[in-house]
Motif scaffolding. Structure first.
Motif, PDB file in Angstrom:
ATOM      1  N   VAL A   1      80.842  45.048 -35.991  1.00  0.00           N
ATOM      2  CA  VAL A   1      81.403  46.198 -36.688  1.00  0.00           C
ATOM      3  C   VAL A   1      80.997  47.528 -36.067  1.00  0.00           C
ATOM      4  O   VAL A   1      81.812  48.449 -35.967  1.00  0.00           O
ATOM      5  CB  VAL A   1      80.992  46.158 -38.177  1.00  0.00           C
ATOM      6  CG1 VAL A   1      81.359  47.453 -38.875  1.00  0.00           C
ATOM      7  CG2 VAL A   1      81.647  44.978 -38.862  1.00  0.00           C
ATOM      8  N   PHE A   2      79.750  47.650 -35.647  1.00  0.00           N
ATOM      9  CA  PHE A   2      79.250  48.934 -35.180  1.00  0.00           C
ATOM     10  C   PHE A   2      79.421  49.091 -33.670  1.00  0.00           C
ATOM     11  O   PHE A   2      79.408  48.109 -32.924  1.00  0.00           O
ATOM     12  CB  PHE A   2      77.781  49.113 -35.572  1.00  0.00           C
ATOM     13  CG  PHE A   2      77.565  49.277 -37.044  1.00  0.00           C
ATOM     14  CD1 PHE A   2      77.781  50.501 -37.648  1.00  0.00           C
ATOM     15  CD2 PHE A   2      77.162  48.212 -37.829  1.00  0.00           C
ATOM     16  CE1 PHE A   2      77.598  50.669 -39.009  1.00  0.00           C
ATOM     17  CE2 PHE A   2      76.974  48.357 -39.190  1.00  0.00           C
ATOM     18  CZ  PHE A   2      77.194  49.592 -39.790  1.00  0.00           C
ATOM     19  N   ASP A   3      79.549  50.336 -33.258  1.00  0.00           N
ATOM     20  CA  ASP A   3      79.736  50.644 -31.843  1.00  0.00           C
ATOM     21  C   ASP A   3      78.550  50.124 -31.025  1.00  0.00           C
ATOM     22  O   ASP A   3      77.400  50.128 -31.480  1.00  0.00           O
ATOM     23  CB  ASP A   3      79.866  52.160 -31.676  1.00  0.00           C
ATOM     24  CG  ASP A   3      80.169  52.553 -30.246  1.00  0.00           C
ATOM     25  OD1 ASP A   3      81.341  52.446 -29.842  1.00  0.00           O
ATOM     26  OD2 ASP A   3      79.225  52.952 -29.530  1.00  0.00           O
ATOM     27  N   HIS A   4      78.835  49.713 -29.798  1.00  0.00           N
ATOM     28  CA  HIS A   4      77.808  49.082 -28.964  1.00  0.00           C
ATOM     29  C   HIS A   4      76.640  50.022 -28.655  1.00  0.00           C
ATOM     30  O   HIS A   4      75.528  49.566 -28.354  1.00  0.00           O
ATOM     31  CB  HIS A   4      78.437  48.594 -27.654  1.00  0.00           C
ATOM     32  CG  HIS A   4      78.950  49.699 -26.778  1.00  0.00           C
ATOM     33  ND1 HIS A   4      78.160  50.322 -25.818  1.00  0.00           N
ATOM     34  CD2 HIS A   4      80.170  50.310 -26.712  1.00  0.00           C
ATOM     35  CE1 HIS A   4      78.872  51.249 -25.206  1.00  0.00           C
ATOM     36  NE2 HIS A   4      80.089  51.266 -25.729  1.00  0.00           N
ATOM     37  N   ARG A   5      76.845  51.328 -28.759  1.00  0.00           N
ATOM     38  CA  ARG A   5      75.762  52.272 -28.472  1.00  0.00           C
ATOM     39  C   ARG A   5      74.615  52.170 -29.487  1.00  0.00           C
ATOM     40  O   ARG A   5      73.505  52.611 -29.205  1.00  0.00           O
ATOM     41  CB  ARG A   5      76.309  53.702 -28.445  1.00  0.00           C
ATOM     42  CG  ARG A   5      77.332  53.959 -27.333  1.00  0.00           C
ATOM     43  CD  ARG A   5      77.923  55.358 -27.440  1.00  0.00           C
ATOM     44  NE  ARG A   5      78.945  55.602 -26.431  1.00  0.00           N
ATOM     45  CZ  ARG A   5      80.228  55.268 -26.566  1.00  0.00           C
ATOM     46  NH1 ARG A   5      80.631  54.672 -27.669  1.00  0.00           N
ATOM     47  NH2 ARG A   5      81.092  55.522 -25.601  1.00  0.00           N
ATOM     48  N   LEU A   6      74.890  51.591 -30.662  1.00  0.00           N
ATOM     49  CA  LEU A   6      73.838  51.432 -31.661  1.00  0.00           C
ATOM     50  C   LEU A   6      72.724  50.512 -31.156  1.00  0.00           C
ATOM     51  O   LEU A   6      71.585  50.592 -31.621  1.00  0.00           O
ATOM     52  CB  LEU A   6      74.441  50.866 -32.956  1.00  0.00           C
ATOM     53  CG  LEU A   6      73.501  50.689 -34.150  1.00  0.00           C
ATOM     54  CD1 LEU A   6      72.926  52.042 -34.594  1.00  0.00           C
ATOM     55  CD2 LEU A   6      74.227  50.032 -35.320  1.00  0.00           C
ATOM     56  N   PHE A   7      73.034  49.655 -30.190  1.00  0.00           N
ATOM     57  CA  PHE A   7      72.063  48.692 -29.674  1.00  0.00           C
ATOM     58  C   PHE A   7      71.331  49.212 -28.436  1.00  0.00           C
ATOM     59  O   PHE A   7      70.541  48.483 -27.840  1.00  0.00           O
ATOM     60  CB  PHE A   7      72.777  47.376 -29.350  1.00  0.00           C
ATOM     61  CG  PHE A   7      73.453  46.755 -30.543  1.00  0.00           C
ATOM     62  CD1 PHE A   7      72.791  45.853 -31.352  1.00  0.00           C
ATOM     63  CD2 PHE A   7      74.756  47.104 -30.878  1.00  0.00           C
ATOM     64  CE1 PHE A   7      73.413  45.296 -32.458  1.00  0.00           C
ATOM     65  CE2 PHE A   7      75.389  46.549 -31.986  1.00  0.00           C
ATOM     66  CZ  PHE A   7      74.702  45.650 -32.778  1.00  0.00           C
ATOM     67  N   ASP A   8      71.595  50.457 -28.064  1.00  0.00           N
ATOM     68  CA  ASP A   8      70.918  51.047 -26.914  1.00  0.00           C
ATOM     69  C   ASP A   8      69.466  51.375 -27.246  1.00  0.00           C
ATOM     70  O   ASP A   8      69.118  51.603 -28.423  1.00  0.00           O
ATOM     71  CB  ASP A   8      71.640  52.326 -26.465  1.00  0.00           C
ATOM     72  CG  ASP A   8      73.004  52.034 -25.855  1.00  0.00           C
ATOM     73  OD1 ASP A   8      73.268  50.866 -25.525  1.00  0.00           O
ATOM     74  OD2 ASP A   8      73.806  52.990 -25.719  1.00  0.00           O
ATOM     75  N   PRO A   9      68.578  51.423 -26.246  1.00  0.00           N
ATOM     76  CA  PRO A   9      67.185  51.830 -26.493  1.00  0.00           C
ATOM     77  C   PRO A   9      67.120  53.219 -27.122  1.00  0.00           C
ATOM     78  O   PRO A   9      67.901  54.120 -26.766  1.00  0.00           O
ATOM     79  CB  PRO A   9      66.577  51.831 -25.082  1.00  0.00           C
ATOM     80  CG  PRO A   9      67.419  50.879 -24.303  1.00  0.00           C
ATOM     81  CD  PRO A   9      68.818  51.034 -24.843  1.00  0.00           C
ATOM     82  N   GLY A  10      66.213  53.374 -28.077  1.00  0.00           N
ATOM     83  CA  GLY A  10      66.072  54.636 -28.786  1.00  0.00           C
ATOM     84  C   GLY A  10      66.706  54.636 -30.156  1.00  0.00           C
ATOM     85  O   GLY A  10      66.443  55.520 -30.971  1.00  0.00           O
ATOM     86  N   ASN A  11      67.561  53.636 -30.423  1.00  0.00           N
ATOM     87  CA  ASN A  11      68.241  53.554 -31.723  1.00  0.00           C
ATOM     88  C   ASN A  11      67.717  52.398 -32.571  1.00  0.00           C
ATOM     89  O   ASN A  11      68.406  51.922 -33.472  1.00  0.00           O
ATOM     90  CB  ASN A  11      69.754  53.386 -31.518  1.00  0.00           C
ATOM     91  CG  ASN A  11      70.398  54.604 -30.895  1.00  0.00           C
ATOM     92  OD1 ASN A  11      69.943  55.730 -31.105  1.00  0.00           O
ATOM     93  ND2 ASN A  11      71.453  54.388 -30.112  1.00  0.00           N
ATOM     94  N   GLU A  12      66.494  51.946 -32.291  1.00  0.00           N
ATOM     95  CA  GLU A  12      65.949  50.772 -32.978  1.00  0.00           C
ATOM     96  C   GLU A  12      65.845  50.971 -34.482  1.00  0.00           C
ATOM     97  O   GLU A  12      66.157  50.051 -35.260  1.00  0.00           O
ATOM     98  CB  GLU A  12      64.574  50.410 -32.414  1.00  0.00           C
ATOM     99  CG  GLU A  12      64.594  49.864 -30.994  1.00  0.00           C
ATOM    100  CD  GLU A  12      64.618  50.961 -29.937  1.00  0.00           C
ATOM    101  OE1 GLU A  12      64.666  50.635 -28.735  1.00  0.00           O
ATOM    102  OE2 GLU A  12      64.589  52.157 -30.344  1.00  0.00           O
ATOM    103  N   ASP A  13      65.428  52.144 -34.924  1.00  0.00           N
ATOM    104  CA  ASP A  13      65.276  52.378 -36.368  1.00  0.00           C
ATOM    105  C   ASP A  13      66.632  52.360 -37.074  1.00  0.00           C
ATOM    106  O   ASP A  13      66.776  51.784 -38.164  1.00  0.00           O
ATOM    107  CB  ASP A  13      64.573  53.714 -36.610  1.00  0.00           C
ATOM    108  CG  ASP A  13      63.111  53.690 -36.195  1.00  0.00           C
ATOM    109  OD1 ASP A  13      62.545  52.576 -36.117  1.00  0.00           O
ATOM    110  OD2 ASP A  13      62.549  54.766 -35.929  1.00  0.00           O
TER     111      ASP A  13
END
Length: 593
Positions: A163-175
């Motif tokens: 569902v969510f854009d792939h950028r959500l899984f990039d480093p820095g977005n862990e929280d």
């Protein structure tokens, strides 16, 4: 010709004339689902009685929908006030929206558009008035929903990635990613309660009890509002992109699910009042459920196409917050802005179109079952004219008043004074108010004919257009404009879809848009243009002298009331002068009610 054949033809003609001539907007009548005997004379009399009661049922449902939507507005405003419109808000909105989409994918299409005609037929043909059939449907539905909910909760990581854009899984977005997982798990049990709500609601609708299903969402909205107020009191307002704490996730996620559960539970007492007594039944074979499921197969394919479209649009809209985060932009226009603007522009559809179609669907299904396509077409034409007469001026007003609407809904908490994107998205959605409802009503004609195959192919075309335009538009604009171009793509898709649906339906039942319809449009369009011109002229000429040129919420509310009222008055005057009888009939009926 024998006297018997002549008499039978006369009776059929009487049945058609009863529907064609009866005013569909009169005041009082028995329940729309009153049992109809097999004789044509009884059919004609039932159609006469039912037609005269449709607006009364619609007004009751519309009243519940209005109150529900007002509470929904408050909920949207509280979301902006509590968590803003950036990535955190998009994560919560996405997690809280997906369960409804998944419920629809699992069973919603079958529950919504297939079961009502089947329940009406069971009530008419079964010796127990369809009670055993409904008991089996509820038992099977709850079993499917329960199993599906467990599977979906287990599949949460896959759903988040889908569902969510792939950028959500990039480093820095862990929280932020951790919050997406948690909120999704807390919200997914809503799938079961959405299904239970619609199952019970459709049984009530098939028995002519339309009001409870329209009023029940108010309970959910009130609970949601209480949750958001509690959030503001405990945690304050924010517009962040760094995820939520565990306490915030529990409050938002579990609180949202409790609201949907209560929404379903408040319908249960009305079942007994409607004469339905539930007990679990597991004897599913040999009772016609295979026919229902066969009809539902194409509906499921239809829903699958719809949900593919939904996922693509959600992924694109969630990219706004992530792109803004990377660029250091504090005002993205993603999922939350898109969903809130969509909610606003869906209010007229929910109040007018859904109320009317819900009330008329049993009648249209009954006419289709009797093979009286002429009367069925006449009923659909009347519905389309009525809906257009009410929705078209509203769509014009929403476009002209999009700025104060955006201010009133979104200018709260961290979002105060930063509502340009919301207003622009509302304006972009305005044409879709008309096209979505036209498409919705046209598809109900196919469902009444027990044709679920054609709507699938129509929706396939619509989804293709929407996805293609959304991708093309969104890749060419900044994050602040993504929600607006998605709204434009949505409206264009439903324009294509409504025209195509009406054309195909006309081949089945005769011309839906005939010369009388064109004459109606020739009177409606200038009336709407005059109303829109009055609103815009007042905004340009009178705003400053009246002190309504500010951007605060009080000014926005006064602007909506004053300039919207002037536009409404202009439309009513034009409707009277141009003899748009649908408008005057509605006003007379409401006055009597």
């Amino acid at each position: 010709m024998s006297k018997h054949r002549q008499s039978r033809r006369d009776r059929r003609r009487a049945a058609r004339n009863a529907t064609t001539m009866a005013a569909p907007l009169a005041a009082e009548a028995p329940d729309a689902t009153a049992e109809v005997s097999e004789t044509s004379e009884a059919v004609a009399e039932a159609v006469r009685r039912t037609s005269t009661g449709l607006l009364s049922a619609s007004v009751l449902m519309a009243a519940g929908t209005i109150v529900s939507r007002i509470s929904g507005f408050v909920r949207s405003a509280l979301i902006f006030a509590a968590i803003g419109s950036s990535l955190n808000a998009d994560i919560f909105t996405g997690a809280n929206t997906i369960p409804n989409a998944l419920y629809i994918l699992v069973a919603g299409g079958i529950f919504n558009v297939v079961l009502v005609p089947q329940l009406v037929r069971a009530m008419k043909n079964d010796s127990d008035g369809g009670e055993a059939y409904a008991q089996r449907i509820v038992t099977l539905g709850l079993l499917v929903l329960g199993i599906a909910t467990v599977v979906l909760v287990i599949a949460t990581p896959l759903l988040v990635r889908l569902v969510f854009d792939h950028r959500l899984f990039d480093p820095g977005n862990e929280d932020a990613l951790s919050s997406a997982y948690a909120l999704m798990r807390y919200c997914l049990p809503q799938v079961f309660f959405y299904g239970a709500f619609v199952l019970v609601g459709q049984i009530l609708n098939s028995r002519g009890r339309f009001g409870p299903m329209m009023w029940a969402p108010i309970a959910n909205n009130l609970i949601s509002c209480a949750i958001l107020v509690t959030y503001i009191v405990v945690y304050g307002s924010s517009n962040g992109s760094d995820g939520f704490t565990s306490g915030q996730e529990i409050l938002l996620g579990v609180g949202s699910t409790v609201g949907i559960a209560v929404q379903a539970l408040v319908l249960v007492p009305y079942l007994r009042a409607a004469g339905f007594h539930y007990r679990p039944r597991f004897d599913f074979r040999g009772v016609g459920l295979g026919h229902t499921l066969k009809l539902g197969a194409w509906t499921l394919a239809f829903i699958l196409v719809n949900q593919v479209m939904f996922v693509v649009i959600t992924r694109i809209s969630t990219s706004a917050g992530l792109l803004a985060l990377a660029d250091g932009d504090a005002d993205p226009a993603g999922t939350t802005v898109y969903a809130s603007a969509f909610l606003i522009t869906q209010v007229p559809h929910g109040v007018i179109t859904v109320s009317l179609v819900t009330a008329t669907m049993p009648l249209i299904s009954r006419l289709a079952a009797q093979g009286d396509l002429r009367a069925m077409r006449s009923e659909i034409q009347s519905n389309i004219r009525l809906v257009l007469a009410l929705l078209a001026p509203i769509a014009v007003a929403v476009f002209a008043l999009s700025e104060p609407l955006g201010t009133l809904v979104a200018s709260w908490g961290a979002m105060e004074g930063r509502t340009e994107a919301v207003s622009t998205t509302i304006a972009a959605f305005a044409p879709a108010i008309i096209f979505f409802s036209l498409h919705y009503m046209s598809l109900r004609g196919f469902y009444a004919l027990e044709d679920t195959r054609t709507p699938f192919f129509l929706q396939l075309v619509l989804a293709t257009v929407n996805i293609a335009l959304a991708v093309a538009f969104a890749t060419r604009v900044d994050p602040q404009a993504i929600s607006s171009v998605l709204a434009i793509a949505y409206g264009c898709a439903y324009l294509v879809g409504s025209l195509l649906a009406i054309t195909v339906l006309s081949f089945r039942i005769g011309p839906v848009l005939d010369w009388s319809a064109l004459g109606f449009l020739a009177r409606l369009v200038p009336a709407c243009l005059v109303a829109g011109a009055v609103i815009l002229a007042c905004g340009n000429l009178l705003a400053e002298p009246l002190g309504l040129d500010g951007d605060d919420k009080v000014t926005a509310l006064v602007t909506l009331v004053v300039f919207g009222g002037l536009g409404a008055a202009a439309f009513l005057v034009m409707a009277f002068l141009l003899r748009i009888r649908e408008v005057t009939t509605v006003l007379r009926t409401i006055a009597r009610r």
